[in-house]
Design an enzyme around this catalytic site. Sequence first.
Site, PDB file in Angstrom:
ATOM      1  CG  HIS A 267       6.589 -12.324  49.678  1.00 57.58           C
ATOM      2  ND1 HIS A 267       5.527 -11.650  49.147  1.00 57.58           N
ATOM      3  CD2 HIS A 267       6.274 -13.653  49.545  1.00 57.58           C
ATOM      4  CE1 HIS A 267       4.622 -12.509  48.713  1.00 57.58           C
ATOM      5  NE2 HIS A 267       5.045 -13.734  48.952  1.00 57.58           N
ATOM      6  CG  HIS A 307       4.044  -4.729  43.872  1.00 61.98           C
ATOM      7  ND1 HIS A 307       3.847  -5.645  42.875  1.00 61.98           N
ATOM      8  CD2 HIS A 307       3.559  -5.274  45.016  1.00 61.98           C
ATOM      9  CE1 HIS A 307       3.256  -6.707  43.405  1.00 61.98           C
ATOM     10  NE2 HIS A 307       3.072  -6.523  44.693  1.00 61.98           N
ATOM     11  CG  ASP A 364       3.330  -5.084  52.730  1.00 61.60           C
ATOM     12  OD1 ASP A 364       2.531  -5.802  53.343  1.00 61.60           O
ATOM     13  OD2 ASP A 364       4.020  -5.500  51.781  1.00 61.60           O
TER      14      ASP A 364
HETATM   15  C1  COA Z   1       8.986  -4.769  46.121  1.00 63.81           C
HETATM   16  C2  COA Z   1      10.376  -4.688  45.508  1.00 63.81           C
HETATM   17  C3  COA Z   1      11.210  -5.850  46.070  1.00 63.81           C
HETATM   18  C4  COA Z   1      10.236  -4.793  43.996  1.00 63.81           C
HETATM   19  O1  COA Z   1      11.480  -4.899  43.481  1.00 63.81           O
HETATM   20  P1  COA Z   1      11.821  -4.880  41.907  1.00 63.81           P
HETATM   21  O2  COA Z   1      10.613  -4.893  41.067  1.00 63.81           O
HETATM   22  O3  COA Z   1      12.785  -5.970  41.721  1.00 63.81           O
HETATM   23  O4  COA Z   1      12.441  -3.469  41.721  1.00 63.81           O
HETATM   24  P2  COA Z   1      13.974  -3.170  41.709  1.00 63.81           P
HETATM   25  O5  COA Z   1      14.589  -3.717  42.954  1.00 63.81           O
HETATM   26  O6  COA Z   1      14.524  -3.649  40.393  1.00 63.81           O
HETATM   27  O7  COA Z   1      13.993  -1.595  41.715  1.00 63.81           O
HETATM   28  C5  COA Z   1      13.927  -0.762  40.576  1.00 63.81           C
HETATM   29  C6  COA Z   1      14.546   0.577  40.955  1.00 63.81           C
HETATM   30  O8  COA Z   1      13.729   1.215  41.964  1.00 63.81           O
HETATM   31  C7  COA Z   1      14.471   1.366  43.177  1.00 63.81           C
HETATM   32  N1  COA Z   1      13.567   0.978  44.272  1.00 63.81           N
HETATM   33  C8  COA Z   1      12.696  -0.057  44.275  1.00 63.81           C
HETATM   34  N2  COA Z   1      12.002  -0.064  45.411  1.00 63.81           N
HETATM   35  C9  COA Z   1      12.448   0.983  46.134  1.00 63.81           C
HETATM   36  C10 COA Z   1      12.099   1.482  47.406  1.00 63.81           C
HETATM   37  N3  COA Z   1      11.160   0.879  48.135  1.00 63.81           N
HETATM   38  N4  COA Z   1      12.743   2.567  47.853  1.00 63.81           N
HETATM   39  C11 COA Z   1      13.695   3.172  47.106  1.00 63.81           C
HETATM   40  N5  COA Z   1      14.064   2.738  45.880  1.00 63.81           N
HETATM   41  C12 COA Z   1      13.445   1.659  45.409  1.00 63.81           C
HETATM   42  C13 COA Z   1      15.644   0.402  43.064  1.00 63.81           C
HETATM   43  O9  COA Z   1      16.718   0.812  43.869  1.00 63.81           O
HETATM   44  C14 COA Z   1      15.931   0.469  41.593  1.00 63.81           C
HETATM   45  O10 COA Z   1      16.592   1.658  41.352  1.00 63.81           O
HETATM   46  P3  COA Z   1      17.748   1.731  40.176  1.00 63.81           P
HETATM   47  O11 COA Z   1      16.992   1.485  38.906  1.00 63.81           O
HETATM   48  O12 COA Z   1      18.318   3.090  40.301  1.00 63.81           O
HETATM   49  O13 COA Z   1      18.718   0.629  40.493  1.00 63.81           O
HETATM   50  C15 COA Z   1      11.059  -3.345  45.850  1.00 63.81           C
HETATM   51  O14 COA Z   1      10.310  -2.276  45.309  1.00 63.81           O
HETATM   52  C16 COA Z   1      11.259  -3.164  47.355  1.00 63.81           C
HETATM   53  O15 COA Z   1      12.280  -3.616  47.883  1.00 63.81           O
HETATM   54  N6  COA Z   1      10.295  -2.460  48.054  1.00 63.81           N
HETATM   55  C17 COA Z   1      10.384  -2.300  49.464  1.00 63.81           C
HETATM   56  C18 COA Z   1       9.904  -3.573  50.156  1.00 63.81           C
HETATM   57  C19 COA Z   1       8.405  -3.745  50.076  1.00 63.81           C
HETATM   58  O16 COA Z   1       7.647  -2.826  50.355  1.00 63.81           O
HETATM   59  N7  COA Z   1       7.991  -4.971  49.713  1.00 63.81           N
HETATM   60  C20 COA Z   1       6.584  -5.345  49.688  1.00 63.81           C
HETATM   61  C21 COA Z   1       6.124  -5.693  48.328  1.00 63.81           C
HETATM   62  S1  COA Z   1       4.369  -5.968  48.380  1.00 63.81           S
END
Ligand code: COA
Length: 428
Positions: A267, A307, A364
């Site tokens: 987050h 996101h 971010d």
């Molecule tokens: C923000 C976040 C938690 C959203 O998560 P989410 O909606 O639950 O998405 P998921 O974790 O289900 O990911 C969906 C797919 O994309 C991939 N993915 C998501 N974010 C990714 C990233 N930053 N880098 C690489 N792969 C990513 C996942 O591994 C998953 O792949 P799969 O379908 O092969 O298993 C996630 O994108 C993340 O961890 N981002 C990096 C942290 C970040 O920047 N957070 C700030 C948010 S404002």
Amino acid sequence: MADTANLEIGDQKYSLNLIKGTEQELAVDISKLRKESRVITFDDGYGNTGSCESEITFIDGDKGILRYRGYDIAELAEKSNFLESAYLLLNGNLPSGGELDGFRQRVAGYCDLPAEVLTSIRSQPAGAHPMAVLSSGLQALGGSYPQYGTNDRKKDLESFDESSALIISAVRSLAAAIYKNSLGEDLSSSDPGRTYCENFLSMMFDKPGESTPVPSAVESALDLIFLLHADHEQNCSTSTCRMIASGGANPFASLAGGVSALWGPLHGGANMAVIKMLDEIHESGDDGSRFVESAKQGKSRLMGFGHRVYRNYDPRAKILKNACDQALDALGVSSPILQIARRLEEVALEDPYFIQRKLYPNVDFYSGIILQALGFPTNMFTVLFAIGRTPGWLSHWKEIAENGKKIHRPRQIYQGETLRPYLPVEDR
Ligand SMILES: CC(C)(COP(=O)(O)OP(=O)(O)OC[C@H]1O[C@@H](n2cnc3c(N)ncnc32)[C@H](O)[C@@H]1OP(=O)(O)O)[C@@H](O)C(=O)NCCC(=O)NCCS
């Protein structure tokens, strides 16, 4: 369009009302389903659950739209400023000139922290994480203003104009005091005559007794970052605030919980993680390609990408990308990690892995680079996010206090042991 949905469970049929939002979003109202059927819905992580009706912020994640109270974020970023947008979020409409002046003065009047709050910050070890100290600092602030945090909703609403101005003002003074404590220094005195950001920057970076002029590029870059973070509907920390508020807790307690929720790396902690990642790439001499490959293989995540809601370019990231160039130019700072960030973005946006998963830069991705150029240490980045998010958290507290009738209490699908007899310890 029908106004009900039909659900069949076995041979039973249920008619469920549809709720329509002002932006034509539809939701199936299941609030009576359990009473009628004994069945609950399951939505791990709440990705498909509307937890409330809200009038504050609208997001269309597929189209990359973000609006505060109906105003597009790009227009606010261009024409408004943090305090005016805070007023908008809190009150529902843009202020008149007089209302804005009154709000600014009220906020400015609270920039000095009570002595006991400063003492509570100084009692924490210099190495304590700033987010931990911020959360406890908000509770300490509530202790100094018990008349604004009574846990009596009616009273807390009556004093909300004061408490919200107090918290918006004090959260930045807390941040500066926390930073100074980490350096073993005293907090520089505040100057209510300066703007919100000037005053904050002076408290952060001036030695006691100094008052260094703040370049306008620095002030406006920080103000923009605060404005862009001011609200984001039902994210993890805001939902936490609403959850706490639903039990009748006061704004200080609700925001202290919001700060804790924001701390996590998925987050608010992501802006720190982005800089760490970019620094690592820079030190390794790679152009980012190796890191992208490792993210694709699931060995790491490209921080600042992806996101839960946006399946498109985060509109805040677009604004910050441009602001990043302008701020670094104005400051005369050349940032090698900005080049890496740009390159990473280019590579990722052309790569099928990221295209198929609709992974785009989020807020971010560029905010950390600007904050670093402005001189903020990395471990303060999430605290800065919290300062920006404070008006949003408060607006949601107010919405719950005004309209929320029920304590928030989700259900669960129990998957543990069924009833079993207790065995005395010698028989186990
Ligand atoms: C923000 C976040 C938690 C959203 O998560 P989410 O909606 O639950 O998405 P998921 O974790 O289900 O990911 C969906 C797919 O994309 C991939 N993915 C998501 N974010 C990714 C990233 N930053 N880098 C690489 N792969 C990513 C996942 O591994 C998953 O792949 P799969 O379908 O092969 O298993 C996630 O994108 C993340 O961890 N981002 C990096 C942290 C970040 O920047 N957070 C700030 C948010 S404002």
